[in-house]
Design a protein around this motif. Structure first.
Motif, short mmCIF file in Angstrom:
data_model
loop_
_atom_site.label_atom_id
_atom_site.label_comp_id
_atom_site.label_asym_id
_atom_site.label_seq_id
_atom_site.Cartn_x
_atom_site.Cartn_y
_atom_site.Cartn_z
N VAL A 181 3.30 31.48 15.18
CA VAL A 181 3.61 30.22 15.86
C VAL A 181 3.31 29.03 14.96
O VAL A 181 4.13 28.12 14.80
N ARG A 182 2.13 29.03 14.35
CA ARG A 182 1.74 27.89 13.50
C ARG A 182 2.68 27.73 12.31
O ARG A 182 2.97 26.61 11.89
N GLY A 183 3.18 28.84 11.79
CA GLY A 183 4.09 28.77 10.65
C GLY A 183 5.53 28.50 11.03
O GLY A 183 6.40 28.48 10.16
N GLY A 184 5.81 28.33 12.33
CA GLY A 184 7.17 28.03 12.76
C GLY A 184 8.12 29.20 12.73
O GLY A 184 9.34 29.02 12.77
N HIS A 185 7.58 30.42 12.68
CA HIS A 185 8.45 31.60 12.62
C HIS A 185 9.11 31.91 13.96
O HIS A 185 10.22 32.43 14.01
N THR A 186 8.41 31.63 15.07
CA THR A 186 8.92 32.00 16.38
C THR A 186 8.13 31.27 17.45
O THR A 186 7.19 30.52 17.15
N GLU A 187 8.51 31.51 18.71
CA GLU A 187 7.82 30.91 19.86
C GLU A 187 6.96 31.97 20.55
O GLU A 187 7.28 33.17 20.51
N PRO A 188 5.87 31.56 21.21
CA PRO A 188 5.01 32.53 21.91
C PRO A 188 5.78 33.39 22.91
O PRO A 188 5.53 34.59 23.02
N HIS A 228 -7.71 44.00 22.82
CA HIS A 228 -7.67 43.12 21.66
C HIS A 228 -6.32 42.41 21.54
O HIS A 228 -6.24 41.30 20.99
N VAL A 229 -5.26 43.03 22.07
CA VAL A 229 -3.96 42.36 22.05
C VAL A 229 -3.92 41.27 23.12
O VAL A 229 -3.44 40.16 22.88
N ALA A 230 -4.45 41.57 24.32
CA ALA A 230 -4.48 40.57 25.39
C ALA A 230 -5.28 39.34 24.96
O ALA A 230 -4.88 38.20 25.23
N ASP A 231 -6.41 39.56 24.30
CA ASP A 231 -7.21 38.43 23.81
C ASP A 231 -6.43 37.61 22.79
O ASP A 231 -6.48 36.38 22.79
N ALA A 232 -5.72 38.29 21.90
CA ALA A 232 -4.95 37.58 20.87
C ALA A 232 -3.82 36.77 21.50
O ALA A 232 -3.46 35.69 21.00
N VAL A 233 -3.26 37.28 22.60
CA VAL A 233 -2.18 36.56 23.28
C VAL A 233 -2.69 35.24 23.84
O VAL A 233 -1.98 34.22 23.82
N ALA A 265 -2.46 29.30 23.35
CA ALA A 265 -3.13 28.04 23.01
C ALA A 265 -2.52 27.42 21.76
O ALA A 265 -2.30 26.20 21.69
N GLU A 266 -2.24 28.25 20.77
CA GLU A 266 -1.63 27.76 19.54
C GLU A 266 -0.22 27.23 19.83
O GLU A 266 0.19 26.19 19.29
N GLY A 267 0.51 27.93 20.69
CA GLY A 267 1.85 27.49 21.04
C GLY A 267 1.85 26.13 21.72
O GLY A 267 2.71 25.28 21.44
N ARG A 268 0.89 25.91 22.60
CA ARG A 268 0.79 24.60 23.25
C ARG A 268 0.46 23.52 22.24
O ARG A 268 1.04 22.42 22.28
N THR A 327 5.02 25.86 28.94
CA THR A 327 4.39 26.82 28.01
C THR A 327 3.97 28.09 28.72
O THR A 327 3.04 28.78 28.31
N ARG A 328 4.70 28.44 29.77
CA ARG A 328 4.38 29.70 30.45
C ARG A 328 4.72 30.89 29.58
O ARG A 328 5.63 30.86 28.77
N ALA A 329 3.97 31.95 29.77
CA ALA A 329 4.33 33.22 29.14
C ALA A 329 5.48 33.83 29.92
O ALA A 329 5.64 33.59 31.11
N PRO A 330 6.32 34.66 29.27
CA PRO A 330 7.47 35.24 29.96
C PRO A 330 7.09 36.00 31.22
O PRO A 330 7.81 35.99 32.20
#
Length: 359
Positions: free
Chosen positions: A203-210, A227-232, A237-240, A291-294
């Motif tokens: 997200v920070r690098g502009g590659h894609t959206e959350p 660990h994946v849920a935590d990273a999401v 937060a980064e996406g916002r 900024t909702r998740a799908p």
């Protein structure tokens, strides 16, 4: 230097004529090289080597990263759309075939049917700093249709999928889009810090959206891993934060009036009306980032968005709802939408008085 000389790695952005050095058995046959001649060249101490079943490296030294990528695609592809020519010089190390001196078309970058690089190798090709360098990867993940009869072997790790995604092309190679490559990479990773770094960089690098990443992680059934849920959560937060930066840029670069940022509205002495990302009090125009998740699209959060918008519009406040993707891809267009709402406010009845509080 001949085809038999080991080649040093080159930067990924520079394509070499690797198609002269990595050939399938079918491509060798098309050059008039028999199976017996191929076997002779691949004997111990010979000039060639078999790098994967049916795929040959036309020099004896270690393969470069580029050669490994082409070898994996050659192995996994249903069939190339065209067989690459090795040029007028033919195949190195084999006696010239009849008519070998006749002009041949220049070698073209091959296109590989139903085979797409994914996972860590794809992220490296997309330019992720958090992905390992290609030479450090023991295997390269490649997507193929689910019903293909292929097995993981050597440096080729077969990843089956119901539908092969439309690839991006990086240095001429078909590479999975970032969200799919992330999901395939994350599925093989157990280190929480590494997963978080990759999702954040996406997200920070502009590659894609959350939203696109979470959609792929959901499809891959990875969100039940802690660990994946935590990273999401970090990804959202980064996406916002990125979306807010784009919103600030939109106001600044397109000469919109300065709003008040990140505020809550409420009626005087009355109920709380909700938070907004930007608000123009004089024009009664608000912007809210979606900024909702799908996975939240049909749940209570969307109902809350809709309820808040309905209440505010009853009070005469125009609400512009903006997905972060539109801010990233069409900033000028979104600025025009907001400017139109601001100009239209002068033709409307005055909005109800509301109290604006910092959020």
């Amino acid at each position: 230097m001949t085809h038999n000389t080991p080649l040093s790695p080159r930067p990924l952005r520079r394509l070499s004529d690797v198609t002269r050095r990595v050939l399938t058995a079918a491509q060798l046959r098309a050059q008039g090289v028999t199976a017996a001649e191929t076997n002779e060249q691949c004997r111990p101490g010979g000039s060639w080597q078999q790098i994967l079943p049916g795929v040959f490296l036309l020099h004896p030294g270690p393969p470069t990263s580029e050669e490994r990528l082409h070898a994996v695609l050659s192995y996994a592809a249903r069939s190339p759309f065209r067989e690459s020519s090795t040029g007028a010089g033919g195949v190195a190390g084999v006696p010239a075939q009849p008519n070998a001196d006749e002009p041949r078309p220049a070698a073209a970058t091959p296109r590989y049917a139903d085979a797409v690089i994914t996972g860590l190798a794809a992220l490296t090709l997309h330019g992720f700093a958090s992905a390992p360098p290609l030479p450090s990867l023991d295997t390269i993940d490649v997507l193929v249709p689910r019903l293909r009869r292929l097995r993981t072997v050597g440096c080729a790790r077969i990843v089956r999928t119901p539908a092969v995604p439309t690839p991006s092309y990086v240095t001429g190679l078909p590479v999975a889009p970032v969200p799919r490559a992330l999901a395939d990479a994350v599925g093989e990773l157990s280190d929480a810090a590494t997963v978080r770094r990759m999702l954040t960089e996406a997200v920070r690098g502009g590659h894609t959206e959350p939203a696109a990443v979470i959609r792929e992680l959901t499809e891959a059934r990875l969100l039940n891993r802690p660990h994946v849920a935590d990273a999401v959560e970090s990804l959202l937060a980064e996406g916002r934060a990125v979306a807010e930066d784009h919103l600030y840029r939109m106001v600044r670069e397109h000469a919109l009036p300065d709003p008040v940022w990140n505020v809550d509205l409420c009626l005087p002495g009355g109920p709380h009306l909700g938070g907004l990302d930007a608000y123009w009090p004089e024009q009664a125009v608000a912007v809210e980032l979606d900024t909702r998740a799908p996975r939240q699209e049909d749940d209570a959060l969307w109902s809350e968005y809709a309820r808040k918008r309905e209440v505010l519009e009853r009070l005469g406040i125009t609400v512009v709802h903006v997905p972060p993707r539109k801010l990233r891809d069409s900033l000028e267009q979104q600025a025009a939408v907001v400017r139109t709402a601001l100009m239209a406010s002068y033709d409307r009845d005055p909005a109800a008085y509301v109290v604006v509080l910092p959020r």
